[in-house]
Design an enzyme around this catalytic site. Structure first.
Site, PDB file in Angstrom:
ATOM      1  N   ARG A 179     -16.146  18.057  44.260  1.00 41.06           N
ATOM      2  CA  ARG A 179     -15.372  18.920  43.359  1.00 41.06           C
ATOM      3  C   ARG A 179     -15.835  18.686  41.921  1.00 41.06           C
ATOM      4  O   ARG A 179     -16.006  19.618  41.141  1.00 41.06           O
ATOM      5  CB  ARG A 179     -13.866  18.602  43.472  1.00 41.06           C
ATOM      6  N   HIS A 207      -9.383  29.908  46.653  1.00 44.15           N
ATOM      7  CA  HIS A 207      -9.659  28.592  46.044  1.00 44.15           C
ATOM      8  C   HIS A 207     -11.184  28.474  45.890  1.00 44.15           C
ATOM      9  O   HIS A 207     -11.836  27.672  46.564  1.00 44.15           O
ATOM     10  CB  HIS A 207      -9.090  27.491  46.935  1.00 44.15           C
ATOM     11  N   CYS A 267     -10.035  20.194  52.731  1.00 46.15           N
ATOM     12  CA  CYS A 267     -10.001  20.235  51.267  1.00 46.15           C
ATOM     13  C   CYS A 267      -9.082  19.169  50.693  1.00 46.15           C
ATOM     14  O   CYS A 267      -9.205  18.827  49.518  1.00 46.15           O
ATOM     15  CB  CYS A 267      -9.600  21.624  50.782  1.00 46.15           C
ATOM     16  N   ARG A 291      -3.978  27.195  37.893  1.00 45.95           N
ATOM     17  CA  ARG A 291      -3.493  27.074  39.280  1.00 45.95           C
ATOM     18  C   ARG A 291      -2.116  27.721  39.313  1.00 45.95           C
ATOM     19  O   ARG A 291      -1.180  27.239  38.656  1.00 45.95           O
ATOM     20  CB  ARG A 291      -3.420  25.612  39.704  1.00 45.95           C
ATOM     21  N   ASP A 334      -7.169  22.712  57.091  1.00 45.95           N
ATOM     22  CA  ASP A 334      -6.363  22.531  55.879  1.00 45.95           C
ATOM     23  C   ASP A 334      -4.907  22.462  56.337  1.00 45.95           C
ATOM     24  O   ASP A 334      -4.578  22.813  57.484  1.00 45.95           O
ATOM     25  CB  ASP A 334      -6.603  23.727  54.921  1.00 45.95           C
ATOM     26  N   GLN A 362     -13.089  25.056  45.310  1.00 49.22           N
ATOM     27  CA  GLN A 362     -13.170  24.236  46.515  1.00 49.22           C
ATOM     28  C   GLN A 362     -14.404  24.607  47.339  1.00 49.22           C
ATOM     29  O   GLN A 362     -15.137  23.743  47.826  1.00 49.22           O
ATOM     30  CB  GLN A 362     -11.889  24.452  47.349  1.00 49.22           C
TER      31      GLN A 362
HETATM   32  N1   CP Z   1      -8.239  20.323  47.295  1.00 46.52           N
HETATM   33  C1   CP Z   1      -7.474  20.439  46.200  1.00 46.52           C
HETATM   34  O1   CP Z   1      -7.489  21.431  45.473  1.00 46.52           O
HETATM   35  O2   CP Z   1      -6.715  19.338  45.951  1.00 46.52           O
HETATM   36  P1   CP Z   1      -5.580  19.213  44.838  1.00 46.52           P
HETATM   37  O3   CP Z   1      -4.431  20.081  45.275  1.00 46.52           O
HETATM   38  O4   CP Z   1      -5.218  17.749  44.840  1.00 46.52           O
HETATM   39  O5   CP Z   1      -6.127  19.663  43.521  1.00 46.52           O
HETATM   40  N1  NVA Z   2      -3.954  25.707  51.146  1.00 45.78           N
HETATM   41  C1  NVA Z   2      -3.497  24.602  50.328  1.00 45.78           C
HETATM   42  C2  NVA Z   2      -4.661  24.022  49.601  1.00 45.78           C
HETATM   43  C3  NVA Z   2      -4.340  22.812  48.767  1.00 45.78           C
HETATM   44  C4  NVA Z   2      -5.514  22.315  47.990  1.00 45.78           C
HETATM   45  C5  NVA Z   2      -2.434  25.082  49.370  1.00 45.78           C
HETATM   46  O1  NVA Z   2      -2.548  26.211  48.866  1.00 45.78           O
HETATM   47  O2  NVA Z   2      -1.482  24.356  49.132  1.00 45.78           O
END
Ligand code: CP
Ligand code: NVA
Length: 305
Positions: free
Chosen positions: A289, A130, A261, A103, A221, A133
């Site tokens: 997930r 993502h 999400c 990430r 989101d 997701q």
């Molecule tokens: N939806 C998602 O990726 O959540 P987190 O940021 O908690 O991993």
């Molecule tokens: N769009 C959000 C998703 C979090 C799971 C981000 O990138 O922070």
């Protein structure tokens, strides 16, 4: 399959379908208490530059369920934080573990790592995409509607990483993605182009009411993605009118489900009333997930079972 899962576009239609089928099987086995140690003896490195609740826990628990082992690595605490290159880190990690999830802020950090790693690399969220997701969301929609082909999914709010992956997944799923964003917050043009050039369906609106008409699911989101904290005040103003509230939800089909999400910023992009309503699919989405990612891990790191 390709070595890595960095973009939703890395999966063919057949692979996409196969992962959802396997995810459903693994979900049944977990509920029934049937052991499924398909990754016994395998290790997964989980490299995080940003916070996470769902992704971190579901990959960790998923590896445990599959008989493997996951190690959480905060990139600030590794030598990455002191300037060791991504390439060298990838080369070294490939000698210890059988797969890695990442990430990161920049998408290119993951592609660079994957280039030098001999192990499978999975995108656990970047600024562009993502994909994990969207696999979970696809499983959720399949459970609810049986078939993804022909569903209309309204995306309301920011044309962000999650939105980009959803749009490109229209190619494999046959779903129509109706996107409503404020001006200046449209999805990545490359994602839209990819969908359009490969038989996907994406329609863009600036009015959320138009996007939700006839939608089977309404997805939103946060307006403030991780790393955007310094432009929060501006974005809160710019997204005025894009909150998923009851009047907007009522414009969709009565059996439409609400997707998010998570984490949700209640009172900003979504109201309590909507996220806590009977139409909310967000907790199933979060659970899925786990099942969807286990299927991805098995396909990338395991034998073909
Ligand atoms: N939806 C998602 O990726 O959540 P987190 O940021 O908690 O991993
Ligand atoms: N769009 C959000 C998703 C979090 C799971 C981000 O990138 O922070």
């Amino acid at each position: 399959m390709k070595k890595d899962f960095i973009s939703i576009t890395d999966l063919s239609c057949e692979e996409y379908d196969d992962i959802l089928t396997l995810a459903a099987r693994l979900k049944r086995q977990r509920y029934a208490g049937v052991p499924h140690p398909l990754l016994a003896g395998k290790t997964l490195a989980m490299i995080f530059e940003k916070a996470s609740t769902r992704t971190r826990i579901s990959f960790d628990v998923g590896m445990y369920d599959l008989g493997g082992y996951a190690l959480y690595l905060n990139s600030r605490d590794t030598q990455l934080g002191r300037g060791e290159t991504i390439a060298d880190t990838a080369r070294v990690m490939s000698r210890y573990v059988h797969g890695a999830i990442m990430r990161t802020y920049k998408h290119e950090t993951i592609t660079e790592f994957a280039k030098y790693a001999s192990i499978p690399v999975i995108n656990a969220l970047s600024d562009k995409e993502h994909p994990c997701q969207i696999m979970a969301d696809s499983l959720t929609l399949k459970e609810k509607f049986g078939d993804l082909n022909g569903l209309r999914i309204a995306w309301i709010g920011d044309g962000n990483n999650v939105c980009n992956s959803l749009i490109m997944a229209s190619v494999q799923t046959g779903m129509e993605i109706a996107v409503a964003t404020p001006k200046g917050y449209e999805p990545d043009p490359a994602a839209i182009r990819f969908a359009q050039e490969n038989g996907g369906k994406v329609v863009e609106y600036d009015d959320p009411k138009k996007a939700v008409a006839d939608a089977h699911a309404i997805y939103t989101d946060t307006w403030i993605s991780m790393g955007e904290e310094d432009i929060k005040d501006m974005k809160l103003k710019d997204f005025n009118g894009f909150c998923l509230d009851m009047p907007l939800l009522k414009r969709a089909a009565p059996d439409a489900i609400v997707l998010h999400c998570l984490p949700a910023h209640r009172g900003e992009e979504i109201t309590d009333e909507v996220i806590d309503s009977m139409q909310s699919g967000v907790w199933d989405q979060a659970e899925n997930r786990l099942h969807a990612q286990k299927a991805v891990l098995v396909r990338l790191m395991g034998q073909n079972l």
